[in-house]
Design a protein around this motif. Structure first.
Motif, short mmCIF file in Angstrom:
data_model
loop_
_atom_site.label_atom_id
_atom_site.label_comp_id
_atom_site.label_asym_id
_atom_site.label_seq_id
_atom_site.Cartn_x
_atom_site.Cartn_y
_atom_site.Cartn_z
N VAL A 297 -3.51 17.59 0.84
CA VAL A 297 -3.01 18.62 -0.09
C VAL A 297 -4.07 18.80 -1.17
O VAL A 297 -4.59 17.82 -1.72
CB VAL A 297 -1.67 18.19 -0.72
N VAL A 298 -4.39 20.05 -1.50
CA VAL A 298 -5.37 20.32 -2.55
C VAL A 298 -4.76 21.28 -3.57
O VAL A 298 -4.18 22.31 -3.20
CB VAL A 298 -6.69 20.89 -1.97
N THR A 299 -4.83 20.92 -4.84
CA THR A 299 -4.22 21.73 -5.89
C THR A 299 -5.10 21.75 -7.14
O THR A 299 -5.82 20.79 -7.42
CB THR A 299 -2.83 21.19 -6.30
N ALA A 300 -4.99 22.82 -7.91
CA ALA A 300 -5.65 22.89 -9.21
C ALA A 300 -4.86 22.04 -10.19
O ALA A 300 -3.62 22.00 -10.14
CB ALA A 300 -5.70 24.33 -9.69
N VAL A 301 -5.55 21.33 -11.07
CA VAL A 301 -4.87 20.51 -12.09
C VAL A 301 -5.48 20.83 -13.46
O VAL A 301 -6.62 21.31 -13.56
CB VAL A 301 -5.00 19.00 -11.79
N ASP A 302 -4.70 20.57 -14.51
CA ASP A 302 -5.15 20.86 -15.87
C ASP A 302 -5.84 19.67 -16.53
O ASP A 302 -6.61 19.83 -17.47
CB ASP A 302 -3.97 21.29 -16.74
N TYR A 303 -5.53 18.46 -16.05
CA TYR A 303 -6.14 17.28 -16.64
C TYR A 303 -6.15 16.15 -15.62
O TYR A 303 -5.47 16.21 -14.59
CB TYR A 303 -5.39 16.84 -17.90
N VAL A 304 -6.93 15.11 -15.89
CA VAL A 304 -6.98 13.93 -15.05
C VAL A 304 -6.52 12.75 -15.90
O VAL A 304 -7.07 12.53 -16.99
CB VAL A 304 -8.42 13.68 -14.52
N PRO A 305 -5.54 11.98 -15.45
CA PRO A 305 -4.94 10.92 -16.27
C PRO A 305 -5.94 9.95 -16.88
O PRO A 305 -5.82 9.59 -18.05
CB PRO A 305 -4.01 10.20 -15.28
N ASP A 306 -6.94 9.52 -16.12
CA ASP A 306 -7.87 8.49 -16.60
C ASP A 306 -9.15 9.05 -17.19
O ASP A 306 -10.08 8.29 -17.50
CB ASP A 306 -8.23 7.53 -15.45
N ALA A 307 -9.26 10.36 -17.34
CA ALA A 307 -10.51 10.96 -17.81
C ALA A 307 -10.49 11.16 -19.32
O ALA A 307 -9.47 11.54 -19.90
CB ALA A 307 -10.74 12.30 -17.12
N LYS A 308 -11.61 10.88 -19.96
CA LYS A 308 -11.75 11.16 -21.38
C LYS A 308 -12.06 12.64 -21.56
O LYS A 308 -12.78 13.24 -20.78
CB LYS A 308 -12.88 10.31 -21.96
N LYS A 309 -11.51 13.21 -22.61
CA LYS A 309 -11.63 14.65 -22.83
C LYS A 309 -13.07 15.12 -22.87
O LYS A 309 -13.43 16.17 -22.34
CB LYS A 309 -10.93 15.02 -24.15
N TYR A 310 -13.95 14.32 -23.50
CA TYR A 310 -15.34 14.76 -23.64
C TYR A 310 -16.13 14.59 -22.34
O TYR A 310 -17.23 15.09 -22.20
CB TYR A 310 -16.04 14.01 -24.78
N ASP A 311 -15.59 13.82 -21.39
CA ASP A 311 -16.29 13.63 -20.12
C ASP A 311 -16.17 14.84 -19.21
O ASP A 311 -17.11 15.23 -18.54
CB ASP A 311 -15.73 12.40 -19.38
N VAL A 312 -14.99 15.41 -19.17
CA VAL A 312 -14.73 16.52 -18.25
C VAL A 312 -13.61 17.38 -18.81
O VAL A 312 -12.65 16.88 -19.39
CB VAL A 312 -14.38 15.98 -16.84
N LEU A 329 -11.87 16.27 -8.73
CA LEU A 329 -13.14 16.99 -8.72
C LEU A 329 -13.13 18.09 -9.77
O LEU A 329 -12.06 18.57 -10.17
CB LEU A 329 -13.40 17.59 -7.34
N GLN A 330 -14.33 18.49 -10.18
CA GLN A 330 -14.45 19.60 -11.13
C GLN A 330 -15.50 20.58 -10.65
O GLN A 330 -16.63 20.20 -10.32
CB GLN A 330 -14.85 19.11 -12.53
N ALA A 331 -15.12 21.85 -10.59
CA ALA A 331 -16.06 22.92 -10.25
C ALA A 331 -16.70 23.46 -11.52
O ALA A 331 -16.20 23.23 -12.63
CB ALA A 331 -15.32 24.04 -9.51
N ALA A 332 -17.79 24.18 -11.36
CA ALA A 332 -18.51 24.70 -12.53
C ALA A 332 -17.78 25.86 -13.18
O ALA A 332 -17.84 26.05 -14.40
CB ALA A 332 -19.92 25.12 -12.12
N THR A 333 -17.07 26.67 -12.37
CA THR A 333 -16.37 27.84 -12.89
C THR A 333 -14.97 27.94 -12.26
O THR A 333 -14.69 27.30 -11.24
CB THR A 333 -17.13 29.14 -12.57
N ALA A 334 -14.13 28.76 -12.87
CA ALA A 334 -12.78 28.97 -12.34
C ALA A 334 -12.83 29.61 -10.96
O ALA A 334 -12.05 29.26 -10.06
CB ALA A 334 -11.97 29.84 -13.30
N GLU A 335 -13.76 30.55 -10.77
CA GLU A 335 -13.89 31.23 -9.48
C GLU A 335 -14.35 30.25 -8.40
O GLU A 335 -13.85 30.28 -7.27
CB GLU A 335 -14.89 32.39 -9.60
N GLU A 336 -15.28 29.37 -8.75
CA GLU A 336 -15.76 28.38 -7.79
C GLU A 336 -14.64 27.41 -7.41
O GLU A 336 -14.51 27.03 -6.25
CB GLU A 336 -16.94 27.61 -8.40
#
Length: 352
Positions: A297-312, A329-336
C-alpha cells in the motif's frame, strides 16, 4: 533583477578539494549553477557562474563513471556532475547549454521559442496535451525498439506522435501535427532518443520533431533508458531485476535503524514488482536494498513520526509492504510525489 530559476534537482557532484562524490541539490538559474548540501538549506555550498563557461558532454575523464558532464569556468575551474539516469542528464545538459548560449548572446533565458517560430496558436495548451498523450489507456503507446546496436525502452517514433494527434482530432493534417509535436519538443515535454532525432533537435536553429518511423522520442518524465546488447554468455539476471524499468530518480529515504534521511537513487520495475534503492554516488551493481511491492500500500503522508521537522518537510509518502514493513520517502515536489505514488500503486496491483 533576481536570476530566473530554470531547473532544480539532485545530482552527484565531485568535490573540488577532495575526490569524493556526493549527492547535492542543484539549482540552475539563467546566470549560474548553485549547489546545496541539502534541499532545505538556504545557503549554497557553492555557485558556478555560467558566463563564459563551457560544458563538456559526454565527459570521458572517469572511466568507471557514466552520465558525467563537466562545467569549466572562465578561470579554468572544472566542476563535474553526474546524473542518475540518461533522461535526467539530457534535460540538464539541454538547459545548461541554452543558459550559456543566452548569456553569450545577451538574451534572457528562454527555451527555443516555440510559439513564435512555428506560429503556435495561443489557445493551444501544451501541458494539457502532454497529459492526454501520456494516458496509459488512450495515449501514445510506449514500446521497446532495437536500433543502433542498442535497446531503447519506453520510447516511440515520431510518426506515431503525428498519427496520434490526427486520430484524436488534435490536428487536421500531418503539417499541423508536426507543429504541435515540435512545440512539445521545444518545451521539453518530449525528448529525442537516438542519433537521428538528436541531430534534428540540436543541429538547427529551432528544434524539429521528425515525422519518421526511425526517429525515436520519449516522454520527459518516463522510465526511458537504453542499453547495449548482451551476449549469450552473460550471467542470467536475478529474477527480481527482470522487470522493465517504469520510473527512476532520486528520493530522500528514512533509515530503519538510525532514522536519519539520505538521498538514494530508486529504480521501479514492473514484473516482478520491485523497487530497488542505491547509493547514488556509486554504480548500480549492488543495490542497498529492495522492496517487494506486490500487495503493498502506498499513500501520501503529512509527517513521519520519528522525523525531526528540520530534517524533512513536505511531499512525503509511505510504502507499507505485505509483511507490514514501513518505508518513508520524500519527493522533491508535490507533482513528483504524485507520479511516484501512481506508478508504485499500479505496479503493486499488476506485478508479481
Amino acid at each position: 533583477m533576481e536570476p530566473k530559476q530554470i531547473r532544480e534537482g539532485y545530482l552527484v557532484k565531485k568535490g573540488t578539494v577532495l575526490n569524493s562524490w556526493k549527492v547535492v541539490w542543484v539549482v540552475l538559474s539563467d546566470d549560474g549553477v548553485e549547489f546545496f548540501k541539502k534541499k532545505t538549506d538556504s545557503n549554497p555550498k557553492g555557485m558556478i557562474p555560467l558566463k563564459g563557461a563551457t560544458l563538456t558532454s559526454p565527459c570521458q575523464d572517469f572511466s568507471k563513471r557514466t552520465l558525467v558532464f563537466k562545467l569549466t569556468t572562465t578561470k579554468n575551474q572544472d566542476h563535474y556532475f553526474q546524473a542518475t539516469h540518461l533522461a535526467d542528464k539530457e534535460v540538464w545538459i539541454k538547459d545548461i547549454k541554452r543558459a550559456i548560449s543566452c548569456l553569450q548572446g545577451g538574451k534572457k533565458f528562454a527555451r527555443k521559442s516555440t510559439r513564435r517560430s512555428i506560429r503556435l496558436p495561443s489557445t493551444v495548451n501544451l501541458s494539457e496535451l502532454y497529459v492526454l498523450m501520456k494516458d496509459q489507456e488512450t495515449g501514445v503507446r510506449e514500446t521497446k525498439v532495437e536500433k543502433e546496436k542498442r535497446t531503447f525502452n519506453h520510447c516511440f517514433t515520431g510518426n506515431t506522435v503525428i498519427d496520434w494527434l490526427i486520430s484524436n482530432e488534435r490536428a487536421r493534417n500531418r503539417q499541423e501535427g508536426l507543429m504541435l509535436a515540435t512545440g512539445l519538443l521545444n518545451e521539453g515535454f518530449l525528448q529525442p532518443a537516438g542519433e537521428l532525432s538528436k541531430a534534428a533537435a540540436e543541429g538547427a536553429t529551432e528544434s524539429t520533431l521528425l515525422d519518421q518511423v526511425d526517429a525515436l522520442y520519449y516522454f520527459a518524465d518516463s522510465g526511458f533508458f537504453c542499453d547495449g546488447y548482451s551476449s549469450d554468455e552473460d550471467v542470467i539476471v536475478k529474477e527480481e531485476f527482470r522487470g522493465a524499468i517504469i520510473k527512476q530518480g532520486c528520493l530522500l529515504k528514512q533509515g530503519h535503524r538510525r532514522k536519519n534521511w539520505k538521498v538514494r537513487k530508486f529504480i521501479l520495475r514492473d514484473d516482478p514488482a520491485y523497487i530497488h534503492y542505491y547509493d547514488a554516488t556509486k554504480g548500480e551493481d549492488e543495490p542497498l536494498g529492495s522492496i517487494h511491492l506486490r500487495g503493498s500500500v502506498v499513500t501520501a503522508v503529512d509527517y513521519v513520526p520519528d522525523a525531526k521537522k528540520y530534517d524533512v518537510d513536505g511531499n512525503l509518502f509511505e510504502i507499507i509492504t505485505s509483511d507490514e514493513t514501513h518505508y518513508f520517502l520524500q519527493a522533491a515536489t508535490a507533482e513528483e510525489r504524485k507520479e511516484w505514488i501512481k506508478a508504485i500503486h499500479t505496479v503493486s496491483k499488476t506485478g508479481k
